[in-house]
Design a protein around this motif. Sequence first.
Motif, PDB file in Angstrom:
ATOM      1  N   ARG A 176     -38.387  55.394  37.469  1.00  0.00           N
ATOM      2  CA  ARG A 176     -37.113  55.166  37.158  1.00  0.00           C
ATOM      3  C   ARG A 176     -36.519  53.942  37.067  1.00  0.00           C
ATOM      4  NH1 ARG A 176     -34.466  54.281  42.168  1.00  0.00           N
ATOM      5  NH2 ARG A 176     -35.644  55.096  43.945  1.00  0.00           N
ATOM      6  N   LYS A 177     -37.106  52.730  37.870  1.00  0.00           N
ATOM      7  CA  LYS A 177     -36.697  51.244  37.493  1.00  0.00           C
ATOM      8  C   LYS A 177     -37.274  50.923  36.105  1.00  0.00           C
ATOM      9  CE  LYS A 177     -36.904  50.222  42.252  1.00  0.00           C
ATOM     10  NZ  LYS A 177     -37.392  49.292  43.377  1.00  0.00           N
TER      11      LYS A 177
ATOM     12  N   ARG B 131     -34.346  51.975  34.175  1.00  0.00           N
ATOM     13  CA  ARG B 131     -33.074  51.046  34.402  1.00  0.00           C
ATOM     14  C   ARG B 131     -33.480  49.873  33.704  1.00  0.00           C
ATOM     15  NH1 ARG B 131     -33.116  48.369  40.073  1.00  0.00           N
ATOM     16  NH2 ARG B 131     -34.933  47.453  39.029  1.00  0.00           N
TER      17      ARG B 131
ATOM     18  N   TRP C  80     -32.452  60.373  35.406  1.00  0.00           N
ATOM     19  CA  TRP C  80     -31.813  59.142  35.722  1.00  0.00           C
ATOM     20  C   TRP C  80     -31.083  58.761  34.675  1.00  0.00           C
ATOM     21  CZ3 TRP C  80     -31.326  57.103  40.501  1.00  0.00           C
ATOM     22  CH2 TRP C  80     -32.311  57.865  41.603  1.00  0.00           C
TER      23      TRP C  80
ATOM     24  N   ALA D 132     -27.805  60.418  33.948  1.00  0.00           N
ATOM     25  CA  ALA D 132     -26.772  60.156  35.311  1.00  0.00           C
ATOM     26  C   ALA D 132     -26.350  58.537  35.077  1.00  0.00           C
ATOM     27  CB  ALA D 132     -27.253  60.282  36.611  1.00  0.00           C
ATOM     28  N   HIS D 133     -27.229  57.852  34.458  1.00  0.00           N
ATOM     29  CA  HIS D 133     -26.942  56.408  34.252  1.00  0.00           C
ATOM     30  C   HIS D 133     -25.328  56.099  33.757  1.00  0.00           C
ATOM     31  CE1 HIS D 133     -27.500  52.156  34.079  1.00  0.00           C
ATOM     32  NE2 HIS D 133     -28.650  52.323  34.060  1.00  0.00           N
ATOM     33  N   MET D 134     -24.652  55.250  34.488  1.00  0.00           N
ATOM     34  CA  MET D 134     -23.159  55.122  34.010  1.00  0.00           C
ATOM     35  C   MET D 134     -23.097  53.876  33.055  1.00  0.00           C
ATOM     36  SD  MET D 134     -21.755  56.904  35.731  1.00  0.00           S
ATOM     37  CE  MET D 134     -19.738  56.365  36.074  1.00  0.00           C
ATOM     38  N   ASP D 135     -24.525  53.336  32.423  1.00  0.00           N
ATOM     39  CA  ASP D 135     -24.569  52.195  31.471  1.00  0.00           C
ATOM     40  C   ASP D 135     -25.004  53.114  29.996  1.00  0.00           C
ATOM     41  OD1 ASP D 135     -23.359  50.190  30.309  1.00  0.00           O
ATOM     42  OD2 ASP D 135     -25.408  49.002  30.863  1.00  0.00           O
TER      43      ASP D 135
ATOM     44  N   ASN E 167     -24.192  55.814  27.000  1.00  0.00           N
ATOM     45  CA  ASN E 167     -23.101  56.407  26.377  1.00  0.00           C
ATOM     46  C   ASN E 167     -23.574  57.629  25.483  1.00  0.00           C
ATOM     47  OD1 ASN E 167     -22.954  53.179  25.891  1.00  0.00           O
ATOM     48  ND2 ASN E 167     -21.308  54.060  27.084  1.00  0.00           N
TER      49      ASN E 167
ATOM     50  N   GLU F 254     -20.323  62.532  33.803  1.00  0.00           N
ATOM     51  CA  GLU F 254     -19.806  61.891  34.877  1.00  0.00           C
ATOM     52  C   GLU F 254     -19.217  60.666  34.201  1.00  0.00           C
ATOM     53  OE1 GLU F 254     -18.312  60.962  38.367  1.00  0.00           O
ATOM     54  OE2 GLU F 254     -19.878  62.654  38.235  1.00  0.00           O
ATOM     55  N   ASN F 255     -19.824  60.163  32.830  1.00  0.00           N
ATOM     56  CA  ASN F 255     -18.845  59.153  32.115  1.00  0.00           C
ATOM     57  C   ASN F 255     -18.936  59.632  30.860  1.00  0.00           C
ATOM     58  OD1 ASN F 255     -21.693  58.855  31.515  1.00  0.00           O
ATOM     59  ND2 ASN F 255     -21.537  56.615  31.263  1.00  0.00           N
TER      60      ASN F 255
ATOM     61  N   ARG G 278     -26.588  57.363  41.556  1.00  0.00           N
ATOM     62  CA  ARG G 278     -27.033  57.187  40.108  1.00  0.00           C
ATOM     63  C   ARG G 278     -26.855  55.731  39.631  1.00  0.00           C
ATOM     64  NH1 ARG G 278     -21.265  58.032  39.580  1.00  0.00           N
ATOM     65  NH2 ARG G 278     -21.063  60.064  40.309  1.00  0.00           N
ATOM     66  N   TYR G 279     -27.633  55.193  38.727  1.00  0.00           N
ATOM     67  CA  TYR G 279     -27.447  53.869  38.239  1.00  0.00           C
ATOM     68  C   TYR G 279     -25.913  53.562  37.699  1.00  0.00           C
ATOM     69  CZ  TYR G 279     -31.998  53.079  38.710  1.00  0.00           C
ATOM     70  OH  TYR G 279     -33.422  52.939  39.155  1.00  0.00           O
ATOM     71  N   ALA G 280     -25.318  52.434  38.111  1.00  0.00           N
ATOM     72  CA  ALA G 280     -23.920  51.944  37.747  1.00  0.00           C
ATOM     73  C   ALA G 280     -23.759  51.279  36.590  1.00  0.00           C
ATOM     74  CB  ALA G 280     -23.538  51.259  38.917  1.00  0.00           C
ATOM     75  N   GLY G 281     -22.850  51.319  35.867  1.00  0.00           N
ATOM     76  CA  GLY G 281     -22.596  50.182  34.601  1.00  0.00           C
ATOM     77  C   GLY G 281     -21.678  49.375  34.710  1.00  0.00           C
TER      78      GLY G 281
ATOM     79  N   TYR H 223     -17.718  49.749  34.771  1.00  0.00           N
ATOM     80  CA  TYR H 223     -16.715  50.128  35.732  1.00  0.00           C
ATOM     81  C   TYR H 223     -16.449  49.284  36.693  1.00  0.00           C
ATOM     82  CZ  TYR H 223     -18.010  54.442  33.426  1.00  0.00           C
ATOM     83  OH  TYR H 223     -17.828  55.344  32.630  1.00  0.00           O
TER      84      TYR H 223
END
Lengths: 273, 312
Positions: free
Chosen positions: A42-43, A46, A211, A214-217, A219, A241-242, B302-305, B308
């Motif tokens: 998962r890293k 990321r 992963w 769910a990643h917020m960055d 799109n 979530e986003n 979860r990974y943040a972006g 936010y």
Amino acid sequence: MSDRRVSVRKTYKLFIGGAFPRSESGRSYPVTRTEHAARASRKDARDAVVAARKAFPGWSGATAYNRGQILYRVAEMLEGRRAQFADELGGPRKQALEQVDAAVDRLVWYAGWSDKIAAVRGTANPVASPYLNLSSPEPVGVVAVVAPADPLLGLVSAVAPVIVTGNTCVVVAAERAPLPAITFAEVLATSDLPGGVVNILTGHQAELAPWLAAHMDVNGLDLTGVTTPEQALACERAATENFKRVLTAAEDRGTRRMTAFMETKTVWHPAGI
Amino acid sequence: MSVATTPLADVASSEAALRAFLHGLPGVDRVGADQRAAMLGTRSIKTTAKARAIDLAISMVDLTTLEGADTRGKVRAMCAKALRPGGDASRVAAVCVYPDLVAVAAEALRGSGVKVASVATAFPSGRSSLDVKVADTAFAVAAGADEIDMVIDRGAFLSGDYLKVYEEIVAVKAACGEAHLKVILETGELVTYDNVRRASWLAMLAGADFIKTSTGKVSPAATLPVTLIMLEAVRDFRDRTGRQVGVKPAGGIRTTKDAIKNLVLVQETAGADWLTPDWFRLGASSLLNDLLMQREKLATGRYAGPDYFTLD
């Protein structure tokens, strides 16, 4: 000296930010009896998202014409390695070559769309006030792609529509047949495609897809290659979530693969002044 | 703190005595320092320990903006972030600005406990007369600075004019009054690790409350081996004189991983006494967002972006 030399075998690694690193976890997994692929963690996912985000402003800011040229160049490079890919795909030679040709043709098809998609999907809207009102499709950002099982044609069909419009992507290659994906990365790396526009991870889908979902960055999310319905549902749920754009296999028609990862921007401009 | 009763008291009595002392310091084993810093950097800090380290690092941040384009509005926004970085994270240690913006920051942070730090003394080059440097310092202190970050005269230091550097620090320290003095060594311009050790001792002898690696305007800035050498210097200085001096690496610390490596270095070199915002600071701007994103990741799974978190 013996006439028989020891062959130099390729280590299949990941493709992140234009470089070919091993997994940070140091793991690999067997693909065939003699070959292994890197097993991304998962890293690594990321890091790939960071690389894709970094590449986004440059790639989305390039002219559509330039992106089309680069995709066409990818097709050229792939054509030049026709035999190598046919070897790697295996199976009957004729079918393998047909697969490669189909992948080349698909790249050319999407390359042509680069400067046409905005004209076809954009609109000039009639409005009841003195404004010129235009809508045009824009890339959403970083898209995570779970590539379908078809090792080359499936991969190309998923990646080309995502990047041609200006998105950047992180691809999880087909779990059972990831090697052509990494060889395809070599094609991308020699096609003037800026580093980070396409990042390719090999490894276990179940370890990576959640992963990325769910990643917020991230799109957008292409779930075409997710193998179990439960996993697809979990990913789709995490994507809310986003508000990621999500594409599932059922929607694979025409320009849909491109428009799935575009959002419409509408501009109001005063008219008659 | 007790003041020196050892032979250190008169090392600055003359140019020759100061030079003899600084050149009498043991040399730095370059390979050893690099290896030790790299080895400590590989230590794995996970889960609850990581959460604690992130919160500690946030409380140690000197949130910094040192651009020609800084405005009052930008400083006010940064102060708001210093007070409430995001989520339920604690406030940071200080904000660091140019002298003319100290008043804005002091107003925004009044009574909060977040300190106002100001660079002074013809930052970042330090190329001006002593009078100007002292006036620069006095101006920042009068505007409400709690801490002054001064730069040493690297030209004088490199040409061996140690007494000049020493006397400048003493003069600026006097101009600081109550304010704490951080002395920036600008290690990226000092060429050798031996010089870093000498400059650290020179600054501490002259009365520095903190020694700081860099201005952030020169690359390389705060590398781990340099921070290691400075931490060794403050440790040895306290052993010798009983006076504790803080350390502030600044410049180039952008990720949570970098910050945690620094904390490991403090723990293993100077010891736990330095693991508080009173004795260790991280000079940074973009670091804070990365710390907040990692904090969010630990909290939500979860990974943040960056979408936010505030832009700065």
